[in-house]
Design an enzyme around this catalytic site. Structure first.
Site, short mmCIF file in Angstrom:
data_model
loop_
_atom_site.label_atom_id
_atom_site.label_comp_id
_atom_site.label_asym_id
_atom_site.label_seq_id
_atom_site.Cartn_x
_atom_site.Cartn_y
_atom_site.Cartn_z
CB SER A 102 -0.96 -0.04 1.19
OG SER A 102 -1.94 0.95 1.10
CG ASP A 247 -6.00 0.70 -0.82
OD1 ASP A 247 -5.15 1.61 -0.74
OD2 ASP A 247 -6.02 -0.29 -0.06
#
Length: 450
Positions: A102, A247
């Site tokens: 991430s 995301d």
């Protein structure tokens, strides 16, 4: 039960150091493939990744594990996390895998898992996976003629681009907007600019030259300075900063001011409520979201349900209580009408729709409430459990009593790093600074003594 490998967002760690080694990745593939190998059909897994150097190593290891378990592996290459969740369902896969850490630096990597419904796995299933990984996996291997096949799937970028475009209301185009987007040298470096351009925007892109080691490096949602400069340089109407796996999203307005996830959720909640699209008469956020967001929603007749940190806990609450908007202050925005996990680009499109429909500037649209002063600091720990110390517990209780109804205190271990996070917020900035500093000193002292 305490999980041995999984944290709040899959398995994560420094590449080539346990647990992020090819050996463990292969074991994950075998264990997950075994658990999700149900029925007599050809089983399949879709595997995506971001642009980290270690992604090649872990991708190959996981392909080996899944095929050894008798599961066909569809390799997607670099692609956003929400695209993996979407393609897991679209391709009728039994499991989806995203290899990504991430927003972390390139040295780290991680493994995120999605069930056949596109949702992240529950704690119970993760514990089952861990239990199986601890056993002799040789007994779980497929017979020689049942070994899975592996192939790279083409056209997956086009599928996600069309999916994202369809989330913009039909009566809205992005014509007339100059948009600067920072792709964090990550998974969305191709698809995100393409979506915005195809919807009519004038697009200026940075952070779209990944080299394996520059993901999230001085760019993206955790470091928006480069985007703020670009917005000023090209006189953009808006800046969009994604993180390494796309995301999460942070917005930069036309003045270069950063807009966090709390403000974005406020915009979407109020807009959707006006359009009678909002379900649950409110939104779901974590304990880290600003008290100002909660007060804003209450003033509009809506509620804020809080969960522990982690977007999958937000999603679980949304599913259980029929909400369709949720997220985190960090920019994870989950819109369940359009997807099963956080999607930075889709969330940004909802903000763009509000800007176009109102004809107002981004700064006018995205400043829905005045945030309550909030201070978050981290204490790095290498060993021990300072939060179990009685003196620390008493100090925390005293601080909570002092804040009472005028603020909040959240202290928790990080699920992805060896840190304890101390956050306080309240109407009196000096008070929360003092409280946080005192607690940091207390926790550091216990850690040092240990």
């Amino acid at each position: 039960m305490k999980r041995r490998y999984f944290g709040t967002d899959g398995i994560r760690g420094q590449s080539n150091i346990f647990p992020m080694t090819p050996d463990l990745a292969m074991r994950v593939g075998i264990a997950v493939g075994t658990i999700f190998r149900r029925g007599n059909h050809r089983h399949r897994v879709v595997i995506g990744k971001d642009t980290r150097l270690s992604g090649y190593m872990l991708e190959n290891a996981m392909v080996a594990g899944f095929t050894a378990a008798g599961v066909d592996a569809f390799v997607l290459g670099p692609i956003p996390t929400p695209a993996v969740a979407m393609l897991t369902r679209s391709l009728r896969a039994d499991i989806g895998v995203m290899i990504s850490a991430s927003h972390n630096p390139y040295e780290d990597n991680g493994i995120k898992l999605f069930g056949p419904d596109g949702y992240k796995l529950s704690d119970d299933i993760e514990i089952q996976i861990e239990d199986l990984m601890e056993k002799d996996l040789h007994t779980q291997l497929a017979k020689s003629d049942d070994i899975g096949r592996a192939k790279r799937i083409d056209g997956v970028h086009d599928r996600y681009i069309e999916h994202a475009k369809r989330t913009l209301p039909r009566d809205v185009t992005l014509q007339g907007l100059r948009i600067a987007i920072d792709c964090a040298n990550g998974a969305a470096y191709k698809v995100a600019p393409a979506v915005l351009w195809e919807l009519g925007a004038d697009v200026v892109t940075i952070g779209n030259e990944p080299n394996g080691t520059n993901i999230n490096l001085n760019c993206g949602s955790t470091s928006p300075v480069a985007l703020q400069k670009k917005v000023d340089e090209v006189r953009a109407d808006i800046g969009i900063a994604l993180d390494g796996d796309a995301d999460r999203v942070i917005i930069v307005d036309e003045n270069g001011t950063m807009v966090d996830g709390d403000q974005l959720m406020a915009v979407i909640a109020e807009t959707w409520a006006e359009n009678q699209q909002l379900r649950g008469n409110g939104i779901v956020a974590t304990v880290m979201s600003n008290l100002g967001l909660e007060r804003f929603l209450e003033g509009k007749g809506m509620g804020l349900a809080r969960t522990k940190v982690g977007d999958r806990y937000v999603v679980e609450h949304m599913r259980q209580h029929n909400f369709n908007v949720g997220g985190e202050q960090s920019g994870h925005i989950v819109l369940s009408d359009y997807g099963t996990t956080g999607d930075g680009l889709v969330a940004a499109l909802q903000i763009l729709a509000a800007v176009k429909r109102t004809g107002k500037t981004v700064s006018e649209v995205c400043r829905r409430f005045e945030p309550v002063p909030q201070l978050l600091r981290n204490v790095r720990i290498s060993s021990g459990k300072p939060l179990e110390d009685l003196q620390v517990q008493q100090a925390i209780a005293d601080a909570e009593a002092e804040l009472s109804k005028n603020g909040r205190l959240v202290i928790r271990p990080s699920g992805t790093e060896p840190l304890i996070r101390v956050m306080a917020e309240g109407d009196d900035r000096a008070q929360i600074e003092r409280i946080v500093n005192e607690l940091i000193g207390m926790i550091s002292g216990v850690r040092t003594a240990a």
